[in-house]
Design a protein around this motif. Structure first.
Motif, PDB file in Angstrom:
ATOM      1  N   VAL A 169       0.840  -1.204   0.000  1.00  0.00           N
ATOM      2  CA  VAL A 169       0.000   0.000   0.000  1.00  0.00           C
ATOM      3  C   VAL A 169       0.873   1.251   0.000  1.00  0.00           C
ATOM      4  O   VAL A 169       0.613   2.223  -0.726  1.00  0.00           O
ATOM      5  N   LEU A 170       1.925   1.225   0.808  1.00  0.00           N
ATOM      6  CA  LEU A 170       2.807   2.388   0.933  1.00  0.00           C
ATOM      7  C   LEU A 170       3.446   2.759  -0.399  1.00  0.00           C
ATOM      8  O   LEU A 170       3.556   3.944  -0.739  1.00  0.00           O
ATOM      9  N   ALA A 192       9.789   5.648  -4.164  1.00  0.00           N
ATOM     10  CA  ALA A 192       8.729   4.960  -3.425  1.00  0.00           C
ATOM     11  C   ALA A 192       9.157   3.555  -3.007  1.00  0.00           C
ATOM     12  O   ALA A 192       8.946   3.139  -1.859  1.00  0.00           O
ATOM     13  N   VAL A 193       9.768   2.819  -3.939  1.00  0.00           N
ATOM     14  CA  VAL A 193      10.139   1.429  -3.650  1.00  0.00           C
ATOM     15  C   VAL A 193      11.286   1.365  -2.644  1.00  0.00           C
ATOM     16  O   VAL A 193      11.186   0.712  -1.601  1.00  0.00           O
ATOM     17  N   HIS A 194      12.379   2.038  -2.957  1.00  0.00           N
ATOM     18  CA  HIS A 194      13.592   1.878  -2.158  1.00  0.00           C
ATOM     19  C   HIS A 194      13.677   2.869  -1.003  1.00  0.00           C
ATOM     20  O   HIS A 194      14.050   2.492   0.116  1.00  0.00           O
ATOM     21  N   GLY A 195      13.334   4.126  -1.260  1.00  0.00           N
ATOM     22  CA  GLY A 195      13.426   5.126  -0.198  1.00  0.00           C
ATOM     23  C   GLY A 195      12.384   4.919   0.881  1.00  0.00           C
ATOM     24  O   GLY A 195      12.702   4.687   2.048  1.00  0.00           O
ATOM     25  N   CYS A 196      11.113   4.976   0.489  1.00  0.00           N
ATOM     26  CA  CYS A 196      10.032   4.884   1.482  1.00  0.00           C
ATOM     27  C   CYS A 196       9.972   3.515   2.135  1.00  0.00           C
ATOM     28  O   CYS A 196       9.803   3.394   3.355  1.00  0.00           O
ATOM     29  N   ASN A 197      10.112   2.459   1.347  1.00  0.00           N
ATOM     30  CA  ASN A 197      10.009   1.127   1.940  1.00  0.00           C
ATOM     31  C   ASN A 197      11.304   0.675   2.602  1.00  0.00           C
ATOM     32  O   ASN A 197      11.274  -0.185   3.480  1.00  0.00           O
TER      33      ASN A 197
END
Length: 260
Positions: A169-170, A192-197
């Motif tokens: 979702v994130l 979104a994929v690497h930074g946020c998660n």
């Protein structure tokens, strides 16, 4: 990379938060959610913001245009090649086949990737595009893999599934946030994929570590235990590591990109 990596993996100050300030076992990152992925994501954020969007990405009214990849099947094949490699990345970080925790790491890695892909597919289908989106499923699977990279040895399989579901979702919300709100053009969703998660996975260790592994980690007696299992100080250590990564990596990236 090497400087922040030393802080966490090389006996640096983040790894010593436990012995020096009694903050859990210090900043713990089994295979690199913060050291590898969040670092890359923050670098990508700074670089993409400084370079600006591709020609044709945004209209005069500020609305964004999708610029899809030319070959989605090839992207999906690439995703599964990455997923296969992750079993060297995460279980391999145990550094010894004789450490039987390697099996737990492998299962947690598989489960989080599956729930990440499932969550991103369902979330796009139900709330965004009204149909499954293969490219976002790819990013959901990778988001689950990124998120489980730090806590994979320290959580049980149920928590690994939850971490993956949240990451799926994130990654969707983060991708739309950077594209539509901040007007940062990220062609493959790396921020979104690497930074946020990467950040989510690193922090999730401080929440879900169940106290079954990591005795003596970073020189602290006892096993690594998170907030939900009775040790809030471990989450504090993870949060300090998260802040240190963002501040240091963003600043250095800005200087390096500016020079380039």
């Amino acid at each position: 990379y090497p400087i922040y990596g030393n802080w966490v993996w090389g006996g640096g100050w983040l790894s010593q938060l436990g012995t020096m300030f009694h903050r859990g076992h210090g900043a713990v990152d089994f295979a690199g959610s913060s050291v590898v992925h969040m670092t890359g994501g923050v670098i990508a954020l700074v670089g993409a913001a400084m370079i600006g969007p591709r020609v044709g990405k945004y209209n005069k009214d500020g609305s964004a245009n999708a610029i899809p990849g030319h070959n989605i099947p090839m992207a999906i094949v690439g995703c599964f090649i990455l997923a296969f490699g992750w079993f060297g990345f995460n279980p391999g970080s145990s550094l010894a086949g004789g450490d039987l925790r390697i099996s737990v790491v492998a299962v947690n890695t598989m489960i989080a990737s599956a729930t990440g892909a499932l969550a991103s597919m369902l979330y796009m289908w139900l709330f965004k595009t009204k149909k499954p989106d293969p490219s976002m499923m790819v990013n959901g699977m990778l988001a689950g893999l990124v998120a489980i990279t730090a806590p994979c040895a320290f959580v049980n399989v149920q928590c690994a599934a939850i971490i993956g579901l949240i990451s799926g979702v994130l990654v969707v919300e983060a991708a739309f946030f950077f594209e539509k709100r901040l007007k940062i053009d990220d062609p493959v969703g790396a921020i979104a994929v690497h930074g946020c998660n990467g950040a989510w996975g690193f922090l999730s260790l401080g929440l879900f570590a169940d106290g079954s592994y990591g005795n003596g980690w970073n020189g602290v007696p006892g096993k690594v235990t998170g907030l939900f299992y009775g040790d809030p100080s471990q989450f504090v250590a993870q949060f300090i590591g998260f802040c240190a990564n963002f501040i240091y990596v963003a600043a250095i990236s800005w200087v390096v990109f500016k020079l380039i």
